[in-house]
Each structure stands twice: as structure tokens, then as C-alpha cells.
Enzyme design. Structure first.
Site, PDB file in Angstrom:
ATOM      1  N   HIS A 119      19.534  28.885  33.361  1.00  0.00           N
ATOM      2  CA  HIS A 119      20.304  27.678  32.798  1.00  0.00           C
ATOM      3  C   HIS A 119      20.576  26.358  33.646  1.00  0.00           C
ATOM      4  O   HIS A 119      21.236  25.764  33.287  1.00  0.00           O
ATOM      5  CB  HIS A 119      21.642  28.062  32.132  1.00  0.00           C
ATOM      6  N   CYS A 147      21.400   6.693  37.691  1.00  0.00           N
ATOM      7  CA  CYS A 147      20.182   6.976  38.674  1.00  0.00           C
ATOM      8  C   CYS A 147      20.056   5.647  39.444  1.00  0.00           C
ATOM      9  O   CYS A 147      20.157   4.587  39.050  1.00  0.00           O
ATOM     10  CB  CYS A 147      19.180   7.279  37.643  1.00  0.00           C
TER      11      CYS A 147
HETATM   12  P1  NAD Z   1      28.776  35.979  29.255  1.00  0.00           P
HETATM   13  O1  NAD Z   1      27.463  36.354  28.320  1.00  0.00           O
HETATM   14  O2  NAD Z   1      28.438  35.220  30.429  1.00  0.00           O
HETATM   15  O3  NAD Z   1      29.952  37.045  29.425  1.00  0.00           O
HETATM   16  C1  NAD Z   1      30.874  37.171  30.282  1.00  0.00           C
HETATM   17  C2  NAD Z   1      30.813  38.584  30.447  1.00  0.00           C
HETATM   18  O4  NAD Z   1      31.554  39.181  31.681  1.00  0.00           O
HETATM   19  C3  NAD Z   1      31.768  39.535  29.551  1.00  0.00           C
HETATM   20  O5  NAD Z   1      30.902  40.731  28.990  1.00  0.00           O
HETATM   21  C4  NAD Z   1      32.915  40.189  30.208  1.00  0.00           C
HETATM   22  O6  NAD Z   1      33.339  41.365  29.659  1.00  0.00           O
HETATM   23  C5  NAD Z   1      32.325  40.182  31.608  1.00  0.00           C
HETATM   24  N1  NAD Z   1      33.417  40.190  32.813  1.00  0.00           N
HETATM   25  C6  NAD Z   1      34.604  39.797  32.856  1.00  0.00           C
HETATM   26  N2  NAD Z   1      35.253  39.950  33.846  1.00  0.00           N
HETATM   27  C7  NAD Z   1      34.320  40.705  34.641  1.00  0.00           C
HETATM   28  C8  NAD Z   1      34.150  41.140  36.080  1.00  0.00           C
HETATM   29  N3  NAD Z   1      35.290  40.980  36.761  1.00  0.00           N
HETATM   30  N4  NAD Z   1      33.120  41.646  36.649  1.00  0.00           N
HETATM   31  C9  NAD Z   1      32.067  41.937  35.569  1.00  0.00           C
HETATM   32  N5  NAD Z   1      32.179  41.495  34.424  1.00  0.00           N
HETATM   33  C10 NAD Z   1      33.099  40.683  33.894  1.00  0.00           C
HETATM   34  O7  NAD Z   1      29.585  34.744  28.129  1.00  0.00           O
HETATM   35  P2  NAD Z   1      30.062  33.203  28.216  1.00  0.00           P
HETATM   36  O8  NAD Z   1      31.112  33.174  29.261  1.00  0.00           O
HETATM   37  O9  NAD Z   1      30.460  32.944  26.986  1.00  0.00           O
HETATM   38  O10 NAD Z   1      28.919  32.859  28.867  1.00  0.00           O
HETATM   39  C11 NAD Z   1      27.942  31.904  28.291  1.00  0.00           C
HETATM   40  C12 NAD Z   1      26.825  31.271  29.185  1.00  0.00           C
HETATM   41  O11 NAD Z   1      27.472  30.363  29.765  1.00  0.00           O
HETATM   42  C13 NAD Z   1      26.326  32.436  29.875  1.00  0.00           C
HETATM   43  O12 NAD Z   1      24.834  32.109  30.031  1.00  0.00           O
HETATM   44  C14 NAD Z   1      27.016  32.157  31.318  1.00  0.00           C
HETATM   45  O13 NAD Z   1      26.296  32.557  32.334  1.00  0.00           O
HETATM   46  C15 NAD Z   1      27.467  30.761  31.199  1.00  0.00           C
HETATM   47  N6  NAD Z   1      28.354  30.656  32.022  1.00  0.00           N
HETATM   48  C16 NAD Z   1      28.437  30.277  33.253  1.00  0.00           C
HETATM   49  C17 NAD Z   1      29.423  30.368  34.141  1.00  0.00           C
HETATM   50  C18 NAD Z   1      29.385  30.209  35.621  1.00  0.00           C
HETATM   51  O14 NAD Z   1      28.123  29.526  36.221  1.00  0.00           O
HETATM   52  N7  NAD Z   1      30.382  30.734  36.523  1.00  0.00           N
HETATM   53  C19 NAD Z   1      30.789  30.263  33.631  1.00  0.00           C
HETATM   54  C20 NAD Z   1      30.915  30.441  32.195  1.00  0.00           C
HETATM   55  C21 NAD Z   1      29.745  30.607  31.259  1.00  0.00           C
END
Ligand code: NAD
Length: 245
Positions: A119, A147
Site C-alpha cells: 500500500h 512540490c
Molecule cells: P487489518 O486487516 O490490518 O487487521 C488488523 C488485525 O490485527 C486484526 O485481525 C487484529 O485481530 C490483529 N491484531 C491486533 N493486535 C494484534 C497483535 N498484537 N498481534 C497480532 N495481530 C494483532 O485491518 P485494518 O487495521 O482495518 O487495516 C486496513 C488496512 O490499513 C490494512 O491494509 C492495514 O495494513 C492498513 N493499516 C496500516 C497501519 C500501519 O501502517 N501500521 C495501521 C492501520 C491500518
């Protein structure tokens, strides 16, 4: 869990090509909440700031929130034991690459080298004319960033709603799915497409799927061979210890 953990360790030991597929869950223990769910970012912020047409028609309002979430807040986060364990496994030649849906740069900061950011990432900024810059070169007190080559508004180089997957990351991720005989899926609901197709494609090619998550997911119900219930850092630490035996 003990028997499942042993099974996972055996699969990784026997594997010739292990790949990790990570979602927001791997960064939860670094202090970054997922987007959805009870304490998710979208319970506090309106996701329209990441809608492409809203962003370009309201660049200042969007950037104020983007800065708060993705630069002030995410910027404080440090890799946790799960990110570090994946980097160590790559260093030892056990893990070939990490396909991540995350935009937080924590795999690279942990020392992973083959990281395919499905992403995109928040580290870079990009304008409509495809000029790229390191975000750290800009003073984000002065918004929106422009930019320096064409004066267009810069946006973070991660995908907004309505944007396609970066081509190189897409190709590398599905190439990894072709080659892998084991995929370790960590902290992903399996609800986000086309990313969720990567482990599904690997499974269709015969790879074994090890999944780490405190909760069952859409993957657990469909493609997972070994489900390790728990937090990413705890389980990855146990896997590392098991691989050293
Ligand atoms: P996601 O599909 O990324 O799911 C999050 C998952 O993490 C859930 O299944 C949850 O049970 C699990 N989880 C929670 N705590 C955990 C832990 N300690 N160890 C392992 N697993 C754990 O869902 P989203 O947050 O809706 O994300 C949507 C999109 O946005 C995804 O592509 C995601 O990668 C991205 N996103 C990225 C970030 C980041 O860059 N850190 C943050 C939020 C969302």
C-alpha cells in the site's frame, strides 16, 4: 498452542522459501492501532481525509489530520519484537521477504531488506506529476507541502481510497506468492483486497499458511494450516527460540 507451535516451527525448518505477509496487527504493540474495530483509528478520525478527490479539493484540512496521524503519531513508533524477529530470520537466510500492507516503515527500521510495501509508505511524498521526495525534507508545520519542481500539492506516497496498488510492490508480492512454500501471515483480517489475494495465491500454489493473530480471521476460516493464537511479538519470539533448538 504448543503442538501448533511445534508444527509451525517444523514447517519453517523444512521450508526452502518462507515469506511473511503482515497487516496492521504487527504494529499494534508499537503503539499504532488498526484502522477498524473498537479502538481503531476510524473510530476517532473520518476516513474521508484519505479519499483522493476529497484530499485534492481540501488539501489543508486533509493534511492537518494526515500530519497528526501519520507523521506526529506514527512517527513516534519504534519496531517491536515481531518486526525485529522477521529481520533476524531474513538475516539468517530463513525468511526471503516481507510483503506488508503497512505504511509505517517499521519493517525497514527493524532491518528487513526485502520489504514489498503493498500500500506504499508514509516515508515518501509524491505529487500529481510523479515527483518523489523524502517526507523528512519538509517542514510539516507549513501545510500543505508543495512540490519543489512543479508546485503541485504533495500527498503521502501510500494509496488513498480509489488508488491502484504500486506496480513494483504488486509484482514482487505475487512473485513471492509463486515461489513461497510457507507464508507466515501476521496481524491481518484478510478483509482488504487485493492484498488478501497474496496468501490465497500462495496457498493455491501449494504453500502452507501459518497465521499469527489474537483473533480468528477470514484467513483462519479458509486457508490457514496452523493458527497460532496470540500477540505477534510473543509468538514470533517463541518461533525464534524454537528455530534455534
Ligand atoms: P487489518 O486487516 O490490518 O487487521 C488488523 C488485525 O490485527 C486484526 O485481525 C487484529 O485481530 C490483529 N491484531 C491486533 N493486535 C494484534 C497483535 N498484537 N498481534 C497480532 N495481530 C494483532 O485491518 P485494518 O487495521 O482495518 O487495516 C486496513 C488496512 O490499513 C490494512 O491494509 C492495514 O495494513 C492498513 N493499516 C496500516 C497501519 C500501519 O501502517 N501500521 C495501521 C492501520 C491500518
Amino acid at each position: 498452542m504448543d503442538q501448533d507451535l511445534e508444527e509451525a516451527i517444523k514447517l519453517i525448518k523444512e521450508s526452502k522459501y518462507t515469506v511473511a505477509f503482515t497487516g496492521a496487527g504487527i504494529s499494534v504493540e508499537s503503539g499504532i492501532p488498526p484502522f477498524r474495530g473498537e479502538n481503531g483509528l476510524w473510530s476517532k478520525y473520518n476516513p474521508e481525509i484519505l479519499d483522493l478527490s476529497y484530499f485534492y479539493s481540501h488539501p489543508l484540512a486533509s493534511w492537518k489530520v494526515i500530519k497528526e496521524i501519520f507523521y506526529d503519531f506514527f512517527g513516534e513508533a519504534k519496531p517491536n519484537k515481531a518486526h525485529l524477529a522477521l529481520a533476524e530470520l531474513e538475516n539468517k537466510g530463513i525468511l526471503k521477504s516481507v510483503v506488508t500492507q503497512n505504511i509505517d516503515n517499521l519493517h525497514t527500521e527493524a532491518g528487513s531488506k526485502e520489504v514489498y510495501e503493498f500500500h506504499g509508505n508514509s516515508r515518501m511524498l509524491v505529487c500529481k506529476n510523479n515527483h518523489h521526495f523524502e517526507a523528512s525534507l519538509f517542514n510539516l508545520e507549513d501545510l500543505p507541502p508543495k512540490c519543489t519542481k512543479c508546485n503541485e500539492t504533495l500527498k503521502p506516497d501510500f494509496i488513498f481510497f480509489g488508488e491502484g496498488i504500486p506496480e513494483l510492490a504488486y509484482c514482487k508480492s505475487f512473485e513471492a506468492a509463486e515461489k513461497a512454500d510457507v507464508i507466515i501471515v501476521i496481524g491481518s483480517t484478510g478483509e482488504v483486497y487485493p492484498a488478501a489475494n497474496m496468501p490465497k495465491q500462495a496457498k493455491a500454489n501449494g504453500a502452507k499458511i501459518i497465521e499469527i493473530n489474537p483473533e480468528k480471521t477470514l484467513f483462519s476460516e479458509s486457508i490457514t494450516d496452523v493458527f497460532l493464537q496470540g500477540k505477534a511479538s510473543d509468538v514470533m519470539e517463541k518461533i525464534l527460540i524454537g528455530l534455534k533448538r
